[in-house]
Design a protein around this motif. Structure first.
Motif, PDB file in Angstrom:
ATOM      1  N   ASN A   1      60.160  35.678 -47.308  1.00 60.20           N
ATOM      2  CA  ASN A   1      60.665  36.757 -48.375  1.00 60.20           C
ATOM      3  C   ASN A   1      60.606  38.225 -47.764  1.00 60.20           C
ATOM      4  OD1 ASN A   1      62.424  35.187 -50.332  1.00 60.20           O
ATOM      5  ND2 ASN A   1      60.436  34.571 -51.677  1.00 60.20           N
ATOM      6  N   ASN A   2      59.799  38.342 -46.757  1.00 59.67           N
ATOM      7  CA  ASN A   2      58.969  39.451 -46.902  1.00 59.67           C
ATOM      8  C   ASN A   2      58.565  39.793 -45.585  1.00 59.67           C
ATOM      9  OD1 ASN A   2      58.580  41.516 -49.371  1.00 59.67           O
ATOM     10  ND2 ASN A   2      57.796  39.595 -50.143  1.00 59.67           N
ATOM     11  N   SER A   3      58.600  38.650 -44.361  1.00 55.77           N
ATOM     12  CA  SER A   3      58.202  39.044 -43.057  1.00 55.77           C
ATOM     13  C   SER A   3      59.352  38.105 -41.980  1.00 55.77           C
ATOM     14  CB  SER A   3      56.820  38.109 -42.884  1.00 55.77           C
ATOM     15  OG  SER A   3      56.958  36.794 -43.216  1.00 55.77           O
ATOM     16  N   ILE A   4      59.357  38.322 -40.778  1.00 52.31           N
ATOM     17  CA  ILE A   4      60.443  37.878 -40.414  1.00 52.31           C
ATOM     18  C   ILE A   4      59.345  37.490 -38.466  1.00 52.31           C
ATOM     19  CG2 ILE A   4      62.229  38.234 -38.494  1.00 52.31           C
ATOM     20  CD1 ILE A   4      62.829  40.728 -40.007  1.00 52.31           C
ATOM     21  N   ILE A   5      59.611  36.587 -38.478  1.00 50.46           N
ATOM     22  CA  ILE A   5      58.529  36.137 -36.919  1.00 50.46           C
ATOM     23  C   ILE A   5      59.443  35.998 -35.449  1.00 50.46           C
ATOM     24  CG2 ILE A   5      57.798  34.211 -35.404  1.00 50.46           C
ATOM     25  CD1 ILE A   5      56.450  33.273 -38.158  1.00 50.46           C
ATOM     26  N   PHE A   6      59.539  37.105 -34.836  1.00 50.35           N
ATOM     27  CA  PHE A   6      60.535  37.036 -33.867  1.00 50.35           C
ATOM     28  C   PHE A   6      59.107  36.695 -31.914  1.00 50.35           C
ATOM     29  CE2 PHE A   6      61.377  40.514 -35.969  1.00 50.35           C
ATOM     30  CZ  PHE A   6      62.655  41.256 -36.433  1.00 50.35           C
ATOM     31  N   LEU A   7      60.737  35.844 -31.723  1.00 50.38           N
ATOM     32  CA  LEU A   7      59.919  35.845 -29.937  1.00 50.38           C
ATOM     33  C   LEU A   7      60.433  37.082 -29.273  1.00 50.38           C
ATOM     34  CD1 LEU A   7      61.231  32.174 -29.852  1.00 50.38           C
ATOM     35  CD2 LEU A   7      58.685  33.287 -30.337  1.00 50.38           C
ATOM     36  N   VAL A   8      58.925  37.286 -28.401  1.00 48.62           N
ATOM     37  CA  VAL A   8      59.541  38.928 -27.810  1.00 48.62           C
ATOM     38  C   VAL A   8      58.360  38.202 -26.036  1.00 48.62           C
ATOM     39  CG1 VAL A   8      58.642  41.157 -27.580  1.00 48.62           C
ATOM     40  CG2 VAL A   8      59.225  40.154 -29.931  1.00 48.62           C
ATOM     41  N   THR A   9      59.255  38.495 -25.260  1.00 46.66           N
ATOM     42  CA  THR A   9      58.224  38.392 -23.507  1.00 46.66           C
ATOM     43  C   THR A   9      57.863  40.066 -23.225  1.00 46.66           C
ATOM     44  OG1 THR A   9      59.272  36.407 -23.284  1.00 46.66           O
ATOM     45  CG2 THR A   9      59.195  37.992 -21.486  1.00 46.66           C
ATOM     46  N   GLY A  10      56.961  40.121 -22.682  1.00 53.11           N
ATOM     47  CA  GLY A  10      55.879  40.556 -22.133  1.00 53.11           C
ATOM     48  C   GLY A  10      56.354  40.310 -20.907  1.00 53.11           C
ATOM     49  N   LYS A  11      56.307  41.470 -20.027  1.00 54.69           N
ATOM     50  CA  LYS A  11      56.804  42.053 -18.041  1.00 54.69           C
ATOM     51  C   LYS A  11      55.887  42.786 -18.005  1.00 54.69           C
ATOM     52  CE  LYS A  11      61.213  39.560 -18.687  1.00 54.69           C
ATOM     53  NZ  LYS A  11      62.724  39.636 -17.913  1.00 54.69           N
ATOM     54  N   GLN A  12      54.630  42.312 -17.635  1.00 56.47           N
ATOM     55  CA  GLN A  12      53.563  42.918 -17.150  1.00 56.47           C
ATOM     56  C   GLN A  12      53.653  43.041 -15.385  1.00 56.47           C
ATOM     57  OE1 GLN A  12      50.080  41.173 -18.673  1.00 56.47           O
ATOM     58  NE2 GLN A  12      50.243  43.503 -19.565  1.00 56.47           N
ATOM     59  N   ARG A  13      53.404  44.392 -15.230  1.00 53.83           N
ATOM     60  CA  ARG A  13      53.837  44.989 -13.286  1.00 53.83           C
ATOM     61  C   ARG A  13      51.740  45.825 -13.815  1.00 53.83           C
ATOM     62  NH1 ARG A  13      56.538  46.542  -9.070  1.00 53.83           N
ATOM     63  NH2 ARG A  13      57.529  45.425 -10.087  1.00 53.83           N
ATOM     64  N   ILE A  14      50.383  44.372 -13.017  1.00 51.40           N
ATOM     65  CA  ILE A  14      49.737  44.300 -12.705  1.00 51.40           C
ATOM     66  C   ILE A  14      49.685  45.183 -11.851  1.00 51.40           C
ATOM     67  CG2 ILE A  14      47.301  43.574 -12.847  1.00 51.40           C
ATOM     68  CD1 ILE A  14      48.701  41.959 -15.238  1.00 51.40           C
ATOM     69  N   THR A  15      48.242  45.765 -11.416  1.00 50.12           N
ATOM     70  CA  THR A  15      47.434  46.864  -9.827  1.00 50.12           C
ATOM     71  C   THR A  15      46.001  46.546 -10.317  1.00 50.12           C
ATOM     72  OG1 THR A  15      47.668  48.979 -11.055  1.00 50.12           O
ATOM     73  CG2 THR A  15      49.790  47.954  -9.453  1.00 50.12           C
ATOM     74  N   LYS A  16      45.645  45.831  -8.621  1.00 54.57           N
ATOM     75  CA  LYS A  16      44.373  45.931  -9.226  1.00 54.57           C
ATOM     76  C   LYS A  16      43.521  47.047  -7.706  1.00 54.57           C
ATOM     77  CE  LYS A  16      44.294  41.983 -11.585  1.00 54.57           C
ATOM     78  NZ  LYS A  16      43.570  40.987 -11.593  1.00 54.57           N
ATOM     79  N   ALA A  17      42.337  46.996  -7.659  1.00 54.54           N
ATOM     80  CA  ALA A  17      41.647  47.469  -6.298  1.00 54.54           C
ATOM     81  C   ALA A  17      42.384  46.741  -5.041  1.00 54.54           C
ATOM     82  CB  ALA A  17      40.306  47.442  -6.046  1.00 54.54           C
ATOM     83  N   GLY A  18      42.590  45.304  -5.829  1.00 58.21           N
ATOM     84  CA  GLY A  18      42.453  44.518  -4.730  1.00 58.21           C
ATOM     85  C   GLY A  18      43.685  44.198  -4.385  1.00 58.21           C
ATOM     86  N   GLY A  19      45.377  44.382  -5.358  1.00 57.92           N
ATOM     87  CA  GLY A  19      46.457  44.051  -5.177  1.00 57.92           C
ATOM     88  C   GLY A  19      46.834  44.564  -6.135  1.00 57.92           C
ATOM     89  N   GLY A  20      48.059  42.989  -6.836  1.00 64.81           N
ATOM     90  CA  GLY A  20      48.634  43.226  -7.777  1.00 64.81           C
ATOM     91  C   GLY A  20      49.710  42.247  -7.953  1.00 64.81           C
ATOM     92  N   GLY A  21      50.305  42.860  -9.167  1.00 65.35           N
ATOM     93  CA  GLY A  21      51.475  40.935  -8.502  1.00 65.35           C
ATOM     94  C   GLY A  21      52.401  41.171 -10.670  1.00 65.35           C
ATOM     95  N   ASP A  22      52.962  40.631 -10.818  1.00 68.11           N
ATOM     96  CA  ASP A  22      53.475  40.652 -12.692  1.00 68.11           C
ATOM     97  C   ASP A  22      53.473  39.537 -12.518  1.00 68.11           C
ATOM     98  OD1 ASP A  22      55.315  42.800 -11.015  1.00 68.11           O
ATOM     99  OD2 ASP A  22      57.194  41.984 -10.479  1.00 68.11           O
ATOM    100  N   ASP A  23      53.593  39.675 -14.367  1.00 68.35           N
ATOM    101  CA  ASP A  23      53.083  38.945 -14.579  1.00 68.35           C
ATOM    102  C   ASP A  23      54.056  38.603 -16.240  1.00 68.35           C
ATOM    103  OD1 ASP A  23      51.800  36.177 -15.992  1.00 68.35           O
ATOM    104  OD2 ASP A  23      50.560  37.756 -17.636  1.00 68.35           O
ATOM    105  N   SER A  24      54.201  37.494 -16.712  1.00 67.08           N
ATOM    106  CA  SER A  24      54.963  37.036 -17.857  1.00 67.08           C
ATOM    107  C   SER A  24      54.490  36.735 -19.234  1.00 67.08           C
ATOM    108  CB  SER A  24      57.051  36.938 -17.746  1.00 67.08           C
ATOM    109  OG  SER A  24      57.663  36.605 -18.481  1.00 67.08           O
ATOM    110  N   LYS A  25      55.183  36.740 -19.916  1.00 70.47           N
ATOM    111  CA  LYS A  25      54.440  35.892 -21.253  1.00 70.47           C
ATOM    112  C   LYS A  25      54.815  35.936 -22.933  1.00 70.47           C
ATOM    113  CE  LYS A  25      50.057  34.300 -23.683  1.00 70.47           C
ATOM    114  NZ  LYS A  25      49.809  33.114 -22.774  1.00 70.47           N
ATOM    115  N   GLN A  26      55.667  35.147 -23.625  1.00 73.09           N
ATOM    116  CA  GLN A  26      56.616  34.898 -24.348  1.00 73.09           C
ATOM    117  C   GLN A  26      55.534  35.213 -25.601  1.00 73.09           C
ATOM    118  OE1 GLN A  26      58.882  32.078 -25.288  1.00 73.09           O
ATOM    119  NE2 GLN A  26      60.565  33.942 -25.775  1.00 73.09           N
ATOM    120  N   TRP A  27      55.560  35.587 -26.986  1.00 66.72           N
ATOM    121  CA  TRP A  27      55.154  35.953 -28.196  1.00 66.72           C
ATOM    122  C   TRP A  27      55.293  35.637 -29.190  1.00 66.72           C
ATOM    123  CZ3 TRP A  27      49.227  36.378 -27.440  1.00 66.72           C
ATOM    124  CH2 TRP A  27      48.836  37.446 -26.254  1.00 66.72           C
TER     125      TRP A  27
END
Length: 218
Positions: A159-185
């Motif tokens: 009645n007063n809320s909606i639940i969405f499935l959303v995928t976040g796609k990260q680009r991560i950088t670090k001192a020793g390298g980096g990479g990509d990550d993906s997670k659905q919320w």
């Protein structure tokens, strides 16, 4: 006792006046005397214990359904504009949640998300960002993450809320390298006063994996 005609007329007149006065008293005084009992007997309003009514009640459809001009929003407790706002909020939240720097202060991080979330969620993300182990590791590795978000699916509509499935796609950088990550919320957007804000979120595969048609990704 024998009364003359004149005396009988006087007595009769007095009786008429007395009876009239008693009648007037009963007519005026009776409602006043019984009014309190009516107020006491009137049942007090009882608040309903069922689900809260939607803030935007569905309009319903009375005409024959036609696939060419079927308006699904007439059956939903959210208007098209509200639905779009809720979807935009969920998408922006996931993108902002997954974007951070190792040298960013927890309060500053929470402030970026605050316009999109309830006060409870704002406190939750600030506490998570400030967790000693996580923050120390990010500082040591000089982690910088940028995130984009994709709306995948509507999981549920209340009645007063909606639940969405959303995928976040990260680009991560670090001192020793980096990479990509993906997670659905699973992101719940609910009415918060006159606004629509994120009231809860969790990994999509927690608790309701069967609803996602294949579970979370990433």
């Amino acid at each position: 006792m024998n009364l003359s005609d004149r005396q009988r007329k006087i007595v009769f007149g007095v009786l008429v006046v007395v009876l009239a006065a008693v009648g007037v008293y009963l007519t005026v005084a009776s409602p006043t005397r019984h009014e309190p009992s009516h107020r006491t007997a009137r049942p007090a309003p009882v608040s309903g214990g069922g689900p809260a009514a939607p803030a935007s009640p569905p309009q319903g459809i009375t005409a024959q359904v036609n696939a060419g001009n079927f308006d699904i929003y007439r059956l939903l407790p959210f208007s098209q504009q509200e639905f779009a706002t809720a979807a935009d909020t969920a998408q922006k939240f996931v993108a902002a949640y997954g974007t951070y720097r190792f040298d960013e202060q927890p309060d500053a991080y929470a402030a970026r998300l605050r316009p999109l979330v309830s006060e409870q969620v704002a406190q939750q993300v600030a506490q998570g960002f400030a967790a000693p182990g996580i923050r120390q590791q990010r500082q040591q590795e000089q982690t910088v993450a940028s995130c984009t978000a994709t709306l995948d699916q509507v999981r549920d509509i209340g009645n007063n809320s909606i639940i969405f499935l959303v995928t976040g796609k990260q680009r991560i950088t670090k001192a020793g390298g980096g990479g990509d990550d993906s997670k659905q919320w699973a992101v719940t957007v609910a009415r918060d006063g006159n606004a629509l804000k994120v009231s809860a979120f969790e990994p999509a595969d927690v608790g309701q994996a069967g609803d996602t048609g294949g579970g979370g990704r990433g």
